[in-house]
Write an enzyme that holds these catalytic residues in place. Structure first.
Site, PDB file in Angstrom:
ATOM      1  N   ASN A  10      49.395  30.907  34.316  1.00  0.00           N
ATOM      2  CA  ASN A  10      48.700  31.309  33.092  1.00  0.00           C
ATOM      3  C   ASN A  10      49.492  32.431  32.428  1.00  0.00           C
ATOM      4  O   ASN A  10      49.468  33.572  32.879  1.00  0.00           O
ATOM      5  CB  ASN A  10      47.281  31.773  33.438  1.00  0.00           C
ATOM      6  CG  ASN A  10      46.505  32.240  32.213  1.00  0.00           C
ATOM      7  OD1 ASN A  10      46.917  32.015  31.075  1.00  0.00           O
ATOM      8  ND2 ASN A  10      45.378  32.888  32.444  1.00  0.00           N
ATOM      9  N   LYS A  12      48.947  33.757  29.645  1.00  0.00           N
ATOM     10  CA  LYS A  12      48.047  34.586  28.830  1.00  0.00           C
ATOM     11  C   LYS A  12      48.683  34.796  27.442  1.00  0.00           C
ATOM     12  O   LYS A  12      49.373  33.920  26.943  1.00  0.00           O
ATOM     13  CB  LYS A  12      47.706  35.876  29.558  1.00  0.00           C
ATOM     14  CG  LYS A  12      47.123  35.623  30.956  1.00  0.00           C
ATOM     15  CD  LYS A  12      46.549  36.850  31.600  1.00  0.00           C
ATOM     16  CE  LYS A  12      45.997  36.508  32.976  1.00  0.00           C
ATOM     17  NZ  LYS A  12      45.334  37.665  33.611  1.00  0.00           N
ATOM     18  N   HIS A  95      38.046  31.164  32.274  1.00  0.00           N
ATOM     19  CA  HIS A  95      38.770  32.333  32.772  1.00  0.00           C
ATOM     20  C   HIS A  95      37.942  33.593  32.518  1.00  0.00           C
ATOM     21  O   HIS A  95      37.245  33.707  31.505  1.00  0.00           O
ATOM     22  CB  HIS A  95      40.137  32.441  32.092  1.00  0.00           C
ATOM     23  CG  HIS A  95      41.054  33.420  32.757  1.00  0.00           C
ATOM     24  ND1 HIS A  95      40.963  34.772  32.545  1.00  0.00           N
ATOM     25  CD2 HIS A  95      42.069  33.247  33.655  1.00  0.00           C
ATOM     26  CE1 HIS A  95      41.880  35.386  33.266  1.00  0.00           C
ATOM     27  NE2 HIS A  95      42.560  34.484  33.951  1.00  0.00           N
ATOM     28  N   GLU A  97      38.654  36.386  31.456  1.00  0.00           N
ATOM     29  CA  GLU A  97      38.915  37.059  30.183  1.00  0.00           C
ATOM     30  C   GLU A  97      38.177  36.368  29.036  1.00  0.00           C
ATOM     31  O   GLU A  97      37.747  37.022  28.080  1.00  0.00           O
ATOM     32  CB  GLU A  97      40.426  37.108  29.933  1.00  0.00           C
ATOM     33  CG  GLU A  97      41.110  38.082  30.874  1.00  0.00           C
ATOM     34  CD  GLU A  97      42.597  37.824  31.080  1.00  0.00           C
ATOM     35  OE1 GLU A  97      43.180  38.506  31.933  1.00  0.00           O
ATOM     36  OE2 GLU A  97      43.167  36.933  30.408  1.00  0.00           O
ATOM     37  N   GLU A 165      38.743  33.184  41.105  1.00  0.00           N
ATOM     38  CA  GLU A 165      39.475  34.381  40.711  1.00  0.00           C
ATOM     39  C   GLU A 165      38.539  35.577  40.790  1.00  0.00           C
ATOM     40  O   GLU A 165      37.709  35.780  39.906  1.00  0.00           O
ATOM     41  CB  GLU A 165      40.061  34.240  39.303  1.00  0.00           C
ATOM     42  CG  GLU A 165      39.138  33.605  38.272  1.00  0.00           C
ATOM     43  CD  GLU A 165      39.556  33.939  36.858  1.00  0.00           C
ATOM     44  OE1 GLU A 165      40.744  34.132  36.620  1.00  0.00           O
ATOM     45  OE2 GLU A 165      38.670  34.024  35.992  1.00  0.00           O
ATOM     46  N   GLY A 171      45.051  41.907  37.700  1.00  0.00           N
ATOM     47  CA  GLY A 171      45.767  42.966  36.997  1.00  0.00           C
ATOM     48  C   GLY A 171      45.490  44.358  37.518  1.00  0.00           C
ATOM     49  O   GLY A 171      45.856  45.345  36.886  1.00  0.00           O
ATOM     50  N   SER A 211      45.653  37.894  41.562  1.00  0.00           N
ATOM     51  CA  SER A 211      46.905  38.641  41.731  1.00  0.00           C
ATOM     52  C   SER A 211      47.798  38.079  42.830  1.00  0.00           C
ATOM     53  O   SER A 211      48.376  38.810  43.639  1.00  0.00           O
ATOM     54  CB  SER A 211      46.615  40.128  42.005  1.00  0.00           C
ATOM     55  OG  SER A 211      46.016  40.727  40.879  1.00  0.00           O
TER      56      SER A 211
END
Length: 248
Positions: A10, A12, A95, A97, A165, A171, A211
């Site tokens: 990904n 992003k 996701h 985000e 995830e 991150g 990660s």
């Protein structure tokens, strides 16, 4: 049951024609195991560019998002037909985000998942808990709720890959241990068996998406319910090849 190892990248909101060319050429020329499926997901403007550059048979291209309408007055959205038209075969949905920054609900993600599948695009369906939810001990409750929304809408899970995830590990430099990931992946698989069938549960690939990098990927090698990775920042780097080959 043998499940094909799956590694998603990904990108992003990162990349340019130059950087994406470098990433794809690195994959094209790398020695990659035969028994692995790799899906790279650049930003939407570069989907066709990346698709045209890929020559490695194990590598395909996916989108980072898609809408639940085929076309129409939906400014800024990407349709499944358009994604297919430029050569992409997968889409990441749910996701963290998208859930957090764009307030996408479990129901919306489930609707988008059904629409993408019904129209011929595979779905990498993301689920996972926040740090607060982890501390509260409700990880399994959260992932079950997220799965329930999709289970209510999706009848055929053949082209679904689940990415667990843990939001707290994205991150942040934190990561679940391989044992931690195996435990929650096993619980997810047993829940699929309970709600769908043993056959579906055994066939569905469950990726770890917190990660993963070139240093820690090999530690997951012997975990029977970890079927691959959804990789973020490391997919932009040379170590992505190490992650892809971490089962060898």
């Amino acid at each position: 049951m043998a499940r094909t190892f799956f590694v998603g990248g990904n990108f992003k909101l990162n990349g340019s024609k130059q950087s994406i060319k470098e990433i794809v050429e690195r994959l094209n020329t790398a020695s990659i195991a035969e028994n692995v499926e790799v899906v790279i997901c650049p930003p939407a403007p570069y989907l066709e560019y990346a698709s045209n550059l890929v020559t490695k048979k194990q590598v395909t291209v996916g989108a980072q998002n898609a809408y639940l309408k085929a076309s129409g007055a939906f400014t800024g959205e990407n349709s499944v037909e358009q994604i297919k038209d430029v050569g992409a075969k997968w889409v990441i949905l749910g996701h963290s985000e998208r859930r957090t920054y764009f307030n996408e609900s479990d129901e919306l993600i489930a609707d988008k998942t059904k629409f993408a599948l019904d129209n011929g695009v595979g779905v990498i369906l993301c689920i996972g808990e926040t740090l607060e939810e982890k501390k509260a001990g409700i990880t399994l409750d959260v992932v079950k709720r997220q799965l329930d929304a999709a289970i209510a809408k999706v009848s055929d899970w053949t082209n679904v890959v689940i990415a667990y995830e843990p939001v707290w590990a994205i991150g942040t430099g934190l990561a679940a241990t391989a044992d931690d990931a195996q435990e929650i992946h096993h619980q997810i698989r047993e829940y699929l068996a309970e709600k769908l069938s043993r056959e579906v549960a055994d066939k569905t690939r469950i990726l770890y998406g917190g990660s993963a990098n070139g240093s820690n990927a090999s530690s997951f090698k012997e975990k029977r319910d970890v079927d691959g990775f959804l990789v973020g920042g490391a997919s932009l780097k040379p170590e992505f090849v190490d992650i892809i080959n971490s089962r060898q």
